[in-house]
Design an enzyme around this catalytic site. Structure first.
Site, PDB file in Angstrom:
ATOM      1  N   LYS A  66       0.749  -1.226   0.020  1.00  0.00           N
ATOM      2  CA  LYS A  66      -0.008  -0.160  -0.034  1.00  0.00           C
ATOM      3  C   LYS A  66       0.877   1.353  -0.018  1.00  0.00           C
ATOM      4  O   LYS A  66       0.320   2.381  -0.466  1.00  0.00           O
ATOM      5  CB  LYS A  66      -0.758   0.059   1.033  1.00  0.00           C
ATOM      6  CG  LYS A  66      -1.921  -0.982   0.985  1.00  0.00           C
ATOM      7  CD  LYS A  66      -3.080  -0.762   2.077  1.00  0.00           C
ATOM      8  CE  LYS A  66      -4.217  -1.460   1.807  1.00  0.00           C
ATOM      9  NZ  LYS A  66      -5.576  -1.301   2.583  1.00  0.00           N
ATOM     10  N   ASP A 103     -10.170   3.669   1.158  1.00  0.00           N
ATOM     11  CA  ASP A 103     -10.717   3.145   2.797  1.00  0.00           C
ATOM     12  C   ASP A 103     -11.121   4.440   3.519  1.00  0.00           C
ATOM     13  O   ASP A 103     -12.120   4.106   4.200  1.00  0.00           O
ATOM     14  CB  ASP A 103      -9.096   2.802   3.216  1.00  0.00           C
ATOM     15  CG  ASP A 103      -8.913   1.430   2.790  1.00  0.00           C
ATOM     16  OD1 ASP A 103      -9.434   0.504   2.295  1.00  0.00           O
ATOM     17  OD2 ASP A 103      -7.545   1.241   2.976  1.00  0.00           O
TER      18      ASP A 103
END
Length: 172
Positions: A66, A103
């Site tokens: 990520k 997210d």
């Protein structure tokens, strides 16, 4: 034309993303493939090159990529830039990829559906893993002034606090 997409990670076999996305591809009648792609940290750059050449329309990103994927991308959306992590990569055409992070907005939308966001009380985040940065970013953008982070590894917790410290927000 057959669209290609997937999720990359190390490991990635536990991911439910292929099952979920294949369901929706079939449900919506989209001709496409969504697959889990095992990518060790050493293979990340080569994998992106293969995806560019292979005409992938995008992919999801999970641990441990990520953050490390960011310098390999052609751009970042403002949310991913603010969080410092990417969980979605979208093909812009001509072999260019943009990193995004869904997210934080996803967390806020889910939270708002189930309860009022209280800015006058401390919020507690359990864990300092991959999504914690996004959750901290979402809570601070929603006006939460105090956030407490609980994590087994205090070194990881301290690094997260340093990384996302914001003026006016008390992280502990």
């Amino acid at each position: 034309m057959m669209l290609r997409a997937g999720v990359i990670g190390w490991p990635v076999g536990h991911s439910l993303s292929p099952r979920i996305h294949r369901f929706w591809l079939a449900e919506l009648g989209v001709r496409g493939r969504y697959e889990a792609v095992v990518v060790s940290p050493d293979w990340l750059e080569d994998t992106l090159d293969r995806f560019r050449i292979g005409g992938w329309c995008g992919f999801n990103v999970t641990v441990p990529h990520k953050e490390t994927i960011i310098p390999l991308l052609d751009g970042l959306d403002p949310v991913a830039r603010a969080i410092g992590a990417v969980n979605t990569v979208v093909a812009l055409g001509k072999g260019r990829f943009e990193g995004r992070n869904s997210d934080a907005p996803g967390f806020l939308a889910s939270l708002r559906e189930t309860q009022e966001i209280r800015t006058d009380r401390p919020a507690v985040v359990l864990g300092a893993g991959g999504a914690a940065r996004a959750i901290l970013s979402a809570l601070t953008s929603a006006g939460v002034r105090e956030i407490r982070i609980a994590n087994r590894d205090q070194g990881t917790r301290r690094r997260l606090v340093r990384c996302v410290s914001r003026g006016g927000v008390r992280l502990g």
